[in-house]
Design a protein around this motif. Sequence first.
Motif, PDB file in Angstrom:
ATOM      1  N   GLU A  83      19.246   8.643 -28.639  1.00 17.33           N
ATOM      2  CA  GLU A  83      18.892   9.134 -29.974  1.00 17.33           C
ATOM      3  C   GLU A  83      19.787   8.515 -31.047  1.00 17.33           C
ATOM      4  O   GLU A  83      19.339   8.205 -32.153  1.00 17.33           O
ATOM      5  N   THR A  84      21.066   8.341 -30.724  1.00 19.12           N
ATOM      6  CA  THR A  84      21.948   7.683 -31.699  1.00 19.12           C
ATOM      7  C   THR A  84      21.556   6.224 -31.870  1.00 19.12           C
ATOM      8  O   THR A  84      21.607   5.685 -32.984  1.00 19.12           O
ATOM      9  N   GLU A  85      21.173   5.567 -30.790  1.00 18.46           N
ATOM     10  CA  GLU A  85      20.732   4.170 -30.880  1.00 18.46           C
ATOM     11  C   GLU A  85      19.535   4.042 -31.818  1.00 18.46           C
ATOM     12  O   GLU A  85      19.483   3.142 -32.675  1.00 18.46           O
ATOM     13  N   ASP A  86      18.562   4.928 -31.646  1.00 17.28           N
ATOM     14  CA  ASP A  86      17.353   4.882 -32.460  1.00 17.28           C
ATOM     15  C   ASP A  86      17.661   5.125 -33.931  1.00 17.28           C
ATOM     16  O   ASP A  86      17.176   4.416 -34.815  1.00 17.28           O
ATOM     17  N   THR A  87      18.459   6.129 -34.200  1.00 15.70           N
ATOM     18  CA  THR A  87      18.782   6.455 -35.584  1.00 15.70           C
ATOM     19  C   THR A  87      19.571   5.346 -36.260  1.00 15.70           C
ATOM     20  O   THR A  87      19.223   4.885 -37.351  1.00 15.70           O
ATOM     21  N   VAL A 144      24.854  12.728 -40.418  1.00 17.88           N
ATOM     22  CA  VAL A 144      23.728  11.873 -40.799  1.00 17.88           C
ATOM     23  C   VAL A 144      22.785  11.716 -39.608  1.00 17.88           C
ATOM     24  O   VAL A 144      21.554  11.817 -39.742  1.00 17.88           O
ATOM     25  N   TRP A 145      23.352  11.471 -38.429  1.00 16.99           N
ATOM     26  CA  TRP A 145      22.521  11.370 -37.220  1.00 16.99           C
ATOM     27  C   TRP A 145      21.751  12.670 -36.978  1.00 16.99           C
ATOM     28  O   TRP A 145      20.554  12.651 -36.685  1.00 16.99           O
ATOM     29  N   ALA A 146      22.416  13.800 -37.117  1.00 19.21           N
ATOM     30  CA  ALA A 146      21.765  15.091 -36.910  1.00 19.21           C
ATOM     31  C   ALA A 146      20.635  15.304 -37.924  1.00 19.21           C
ATOM     32  O   ALA A 146      19.602  15.906 -37.605  1.00 19.21           O
ATOM     33  N   HIS A 147      20.818  14.814 -39.140  1.00 14.86           N
ATOM     34  CA  HIS A 147      19.789  14.929 -40.185  1.00 14.86           C
ATOM     35  C   HIS A 147      18.482  14.287 -39.727  1.00 14.86           C
ATOM     36  O   HIS A 147      17.415  14.911 -39.788  1.00 14.86           O
ATOM     37  N   PHE A 148      18.557  13.054 -39.259  1.00 12.93           N
ATOM     38  CA  PHE A 148      17.349  12.347 -38.847  1.00 12.93           C
ATOM     39  C   PHE A 148      16.823  12.844 -37.504  1.00 12.93           C
ATOM     40  O   PHE A 148      15.612  12.846 -37.267  1.00 12.93           O
ATOM     41  N   LEU A 205      14.598   5.343 -32.906  1.00 14.85           N
ATOM     42  CA  LEU A 205      13.859   5.968 -34.015  1.00 14.85           C
ATOM     43  C   LEU A 205      13.990   5.103 -35.254  1.00 14.85           C
ATOM     44  O   LEU A 205      15.054   4.739 -35.677  1.00 14.85           O
ATOM     45  N   ARG A 206      12.829   4.767 -35.821  1.00 14.10           N
ATOM     46  CA  ARG A 206      12.888   4.167 -37.148  1.00 14.10           C
ATOM     47  C   ARG A 206      13.071   5.318 -38.128  1.00 14.10           C
ATOM     48  O   ARG A 206      12.605   6.418 -37.876  1.00 14.10           O
ATOM     49  N   ILE A 207      13.726   5.068 -39.221  1.00 12.66           N
ATOM     50  CA  ILE A 207      14.061   6.155 -40.125  1.00 12.66           C
ATOM     51  C   ILE A 207      12.797   6.878 -40.551  1.00 12.66           C
ATOM     52  O   ILE A 207      11.885   6.280 -41.097  1.00 12.66           O
TER      53      ILE A 207
END
Length: 308
Positions: A110-114, A233-237, A32-34
């Motif tokens: 998902e963590t990788e993307d974020t 922070v990860w959960a936020h995005f 995921l890009r921000i």
Amino acid sequence: MLWKGRRQSDNVEDQRGQGGGFNLPRGGPGRLRIPIGGRSGGGMSLSTIIILVVLYFGLKAIGIDPLQILAGGGGLAPGGGGQITDNSGEGTGAPASDEMKQFVSTVLAETEDTWSGIFQAEGLTYEDPKLVLFSGQIRSACGFASSAAGPFYCPGDRKVYLDTTFFQQLDQQFGASGDFAQAYVIAHEVGHHVQNLTGILPKFNQMRQQMGEAEANHMSVQVELQADCFAGVWAHFTGQKGILEQGDMDEALNAAQQIGDDTMQKKTQGYVVPESFNHGTSEQRQTWLARGYRSGKLSDCDTFNTPI
């Protein structure tokens, strides 16, 4: 958490059923890009946070709990999601279901993307960690470890180690159920990887032999709470992607409450010893997880220069 059908990471190594060695005593415990705006929410950059941390170390001359790190090869990160133990004294060794592996692989993706997006926004490159599924015991670059110590991150090989029976214990013994409670545990360990990449853990390992026990435990708490904030922070995005369901953050916050040092000690030994805390109290862990989730800003995760 609406995780099914999403990308799964290729960075999961399944070593379940291949365990060997010996059991150690119990230790201390998203591309995921921000979204929206392209940056991680403003505030201090990663480099600024690192500078603050290094300055802090220079002033305080302290590091992490030596009991949380095995000598040589980089050492373990100071604990994991919590210190859950098997009451029988040994790991069950039961392999996780295929669905569990799919879930873990999806959360890791998902963590990788974020984190790739966050690092890219700061002009940096995120290096994905590996996640090793094991049963019973495992040998890492940090030495042998058993499932009794809970999930852990090894800076020496940049891998997260997880015996998913931890999730069963988290649910059955400590009342922290739900897939997002499990996702929080994974995100917390990935938070230690972020600390490693940004130079925080290496500095801890460098300074740890200069600490007294009380100072070591205090710094270990700061490290753990920052990893909780990074999980937030990860959960936020991840929430901005629309894949969190109602109640998911409640599950994560409940897990943080259940694995706080004070709550764990009350449940396992009937009393608390504050000076031995090395992960943070239930209130502290919930506070820092929620703080990262609300803002999505790394600058809000500076546990070293902010009262905890």
